[in-house]
Scaffold this motif. Structure first.
Motif, mmCIF file in Angstrom:
data_model
loop_
_atom_site.group_PDB
_atom_site.id
_atom_site.type_symbol
_atom_site.label_atom_id
_atom_site.label_comp_id
_atom_site.label_asym_id
_atom_site.label_seq_id
_atom_site.Cartn_x
_atom_site.Cartn_y
_atom_site.Cartn_z
ATOM 1 N N ALA A 160 0.953 -1.042 -0.195
ATOM 2 C CA ALA A 160 0.148 0.369 0.217
ATOM 3 C C ALA A 160 1.480 1.456 0.172
ATOM 4 O O ALA A 160 1.956 1.309 0.531
ATOM 5 N N GLY A 161 0.917 2.279 -0.738
ATOM 6 C CA GLY A 161 1.658 3.190 -1.307
ATOM 7 C C GLY A 161 2.536 3.476 -2.154
ATOM 8 O O GLY A 161 3.209 4.431 -2.000
ATOM 9 N N ALA A 162 2.229 2.197 -2.679
ATOM 10 C CA ALA A 162 2.644 2.586 -4.081
ATOM 11 C C ALA A 162 1.608 2.972 -4.632
ATOM 12 O O ALA A 162 1.297 3.750 -5.008
ATOM 13 N N PRO A 163 2.200 3.713 -6.529
ATOM 14 C CA PRO A 163 2.254 4.644 -7.628
ATOM 15 C C PRO A 163 0.744 4.213 -7.683
ATOM 16 O O PRO A 163 0.420 3.092 -8.076
ATOM 17 N N ARG A 164 -0.022 4.746 -7.667
ATOM 18 C CA ARG A 164 -1.727 4.202 -8.827
ATOM 19 C C ARG A 164 -0.743 4.220 -10.226
ATOM 20 O O ARG A 164 0.404 4.549 -10.850
ATOM 21 N N PRO A 165 -1.638 3.828 -10.474
ATOM 22 C CA PRO A 165 -1.441 3.038 -12.147
ATOM 23 C C PRO A 165 -1.172 4.239 -12.902
ATOM 24 O O PRO A 165 -0.501 3.725 -13.839
ATOM 25 N N GLU A 166 -1.417 5.292 -12.976
ATOM 26 C CA GLU A 166 -1.560 6.242 -14.095
ATOM 27 C C GLU A 166 -0.231 6.820 -13.473
ATOM 28 O O GLU A 166 0.388 7.926 -14.580
ATOM 29 N N VAL A 167 0.031 6.972 -12.150
ATOM 30 C CA VAL A 167 1.833 7.147 -12.516
ATOM 31 C C VAL A 167 3.246 6.360 -13.741
ATOM 32 O O VAL A 167 3.276 4.853 -13.372
ATOM 33 N N ASP A 168 3.377 7.010 -13.998
ATOM 34 C CA ASP A 168 4.569 6.703 -14.741
ATOM 35 C C ASP A 168 5.600 6.811 -13.955
ATOM 36 O O ASP A 168 6.482 7.816 -13.815
ATOM 37 N N GLU A 169 5.961 5.412 -14.061
ATOM 38 C CA GLU A 169 7.339 5.111 -13.278
ATOM 39 C C GLU A 169 8.390 5.259 -14.137
ATOM 40 O O GLU A 169 8.381 4.480 -14.588
ATOM 41 N N VAL A 170 9.958 5.696 -13.294
ATOM 42 C CA VAL A 170 11.343 5.627 -14.082
ATOM 43 C C VAL A 170 12.188 5.461 -13.219
ATOM 44 O O VAL A 170 12.071 5.528 -12.381
ATOM 45 N N LEU A 171 13.091 3.776 -13.637
ATOM 46 C CA LEU A 171 13.417 3.679 -12.279
ATOM 47 C C LEU A 171 14.889 3.300 -12.361
ATOM 48 O O LEU A 171 15.250 2.721 -13.348
ATOM 49 N N THR A 172 15.481 4.136 -11.774
ATOM 50 C CA THR A 172 16.590 4.268 -11.843
ATOM 51 C C THR A 172 18.131 3.171 -11.087
ATOM 52 O O THR A 172 17.161 2.439 -10.298
ATOM 53 N N LYS A 173 19.117 3.366 -11.270
ATOM 54 C CA LYS A 173 19.900 2.514 -10.863
ATOM 55 C C LYS A 173 20.011 2.881 -8.786
ATOM 56 O O LYS A 173 20.163 4.114 -9.161
ATOM 57 N N GLY A 174 20.496 2.079 -8.082
ATOM 58 C CA GLY A 174 20.485 2.278 -6.956
ATOM 59 C C GLY A 174 21.811 2.091 -5.762
ATOM 60 O O GLY A 174 21.482 0.628 -6.019
ATOM 61 N N LEU A 175 21.907 2.758 -4.926
ATOM 62 C CA LEU A 175 23.202 1.869 -4.089
ATOM 63 C C LEU A 175 22.153 2.095 -2.725
ATOM 64 O O LEU A 175 21.490 2.929 -2.285
#
Length: 413
Positions: free
Chosen positions: A70-85
């Motif tokens: 719960a709290g994850a983006p709504r389906p309408e939100v365009d997610e762009v995932l980058t590398k993370g450390l």
């Protein structure tokens, strides 16, 4: 509805539809990570989406073990995932890596109207550089007092360089949002520019005293009339938890049945357990389960001096907890001591302990204060906060439009 003189033409006075914007939101923390920045940004993103904006959310990719909750983006939100450390000292958090080239390419193909940067890490800095390269308006948040953490992690010598970096970062933005007026004044005195106050909301439907559970309290070893004090948040040095223990010990002298509950986890857990072996450690909680833990408390002790806001303060108030805190951040802005909580002067630990003893002494007074705290929290509506946030973005967009500086200088007709 207006009718013409001949009654053959009907004119409806309908409001114009809300103008949709393309918004790029950059943050290095987001649910299911559990922290104030992540949760409040999720609220803002959801609110902007509901207000008909196209939101592009740019954040580091989280570990596979962190299931989307719960709290994850709504389906309408365009997610762009980058590398993370992993973030040093915060193994459950990720920080982005330098990504200017990728962001320039992304925003050249799909140009946003404005870029909003929530965090000042490597990803945030890359976003700032990319936006300026493309002449995009940029807004930012000042959400975490990283420079204030130095003394807690033996990094005191870095305090001034960190503040210098933060000032440089935010002064390159068209507007920086801060959560309280006190924070605005403090940062302005340090040379920060274009600051505007945008507070934080609280979900008063989720955080509700109705979630109080006698069974949960009994599992903590507390009877119906026993005083339960608690803290919610990271168990870490910057949260000043030694003062919480001192207040608890002072109350225990007069009320041996009083209980102390820690909700959260962190590097100080073992030390706290050794110093307070009778305390309850509930671990990390979220959602309705977290709300029930708040509601089970009678007195919320929050001794942190490093907060920019402190969402846990308003969550506790909404949950019907009387709060004892220092006069800073959200507590300093919202609490009137003795009316809807208790305040101690900044850093005055003796006063914090004394305020806790006063709050613990009279259950009737404490309940009245808790009811007033709940009433205060109910006024902190996320819809109003999102509207204010949106207005700051619109202002940045307007100032970036050609000829903005000449408006209002045209001769009268």
């Amino acid at each position: 509805m207006n009718t013409s003189a001949d009654d053959d033409i009907l004119v409806d006075d309908l409001p114009a539809p809300r103008h949709s914007r393309r918004l790029a939101v950059v943050t290095e923390t987001y649910p299911p990570e559990v922290n104030g920045v992540a949760m409040s940004m999720a609220r803002v993103v959801d609110g902007l989406n509901r207000r008909n904006h196209d939101v592009q959310l740019i954040r580091p990719r989280q570990p596979a073990r962190m299931a989307v909750q719960a709290g994850a983006p709504r389906p309408e939100v365009d997610e762009v995932l980058t590398k993370g450390l992993p973030v040093p000292l915060y193994p459950n958090l990720r920080m982005g890596v330098p990504s200017k080239r990728a962001l320039v390419k992304l925003w050249s193909l799909h140009r946003p109207d404005v870029v909003h940067i929530a965090t000042e890490g490597p990803l945030g800095w890359s976003a700032l550089q990319a936006a300026q390269h493309l002449s995009l308006p940029v807004t930012s948040d000042y959400r975490t007092n990283f420079h204030a953490y130095g003394k807690h992690y033996r990094l005191g010598l870095l305090s001034r360089p960190i503040m210098g970096y933060l000032r440089k970062f935010h002064n390159r933005c068209d507007a920086t949002m801060v959560p309280t007026e006190a924070m605005r004044v403090q940062l302005a005195e340090r040379g920060f520019e274009r600051l505007t106050v945008v507070g934080r909301g609280v979900d008063a439907q989720r955080f509700d005293p109705a979630r109080r559970s006698a069974a949960m309290r009994a599992s903590w070893g507390a009877g119906p009339d026993d005083l339960v004090m608690g803290y919610v948040g990271r168990l870490a040095p910057e949260k000043n938890l030694g003062v919480v223990l001192a207040a608890y010990e002072a109350v225990k002298v007069l009320q041996p049945q009083a209980r102390l509950v820690f909700v959260g986890d962190g590097p100080m857990r073992a030390e706290l357990a050794a110093r307070a072996p009778d305390a309850v450690f509930a671990g990390s909680r979220s959602g309705d389960d977290l709300a029930a833990h708040y509601a089970g408390l009678d007195l919320f002790l929050f001794a942190s001096l490093t907060e920019t806001f402190g969402n846990v303060t308003t969550e506790a108030m909404a949950s019907g907890c009387a709060v004892v805190a220092f006069e800073s951040a959200a507590a300093g802005e919202l609490i009137r001591s003795g009316v809807n909580g208790w305040l101690a002067g900044m850093g005055r630990e003796v006063d914090f302990v004394a305020a806790t003893r006063v709050a613990a002494a009279d259950a009737l007074v404490r309940r009245a204060v808790a009811e007033a705290a709940r009433a205060t929290a109910r006024r902190l509506d996320w819809g109003d906060i999102t509207a204010r946030f949106e207005a700051v973005l619109e202002g940045a967009i307007a100032r970036a439009e050609p000829g903005f500086g000449l408006r209002g200088l045209q001769p009268a007709a």
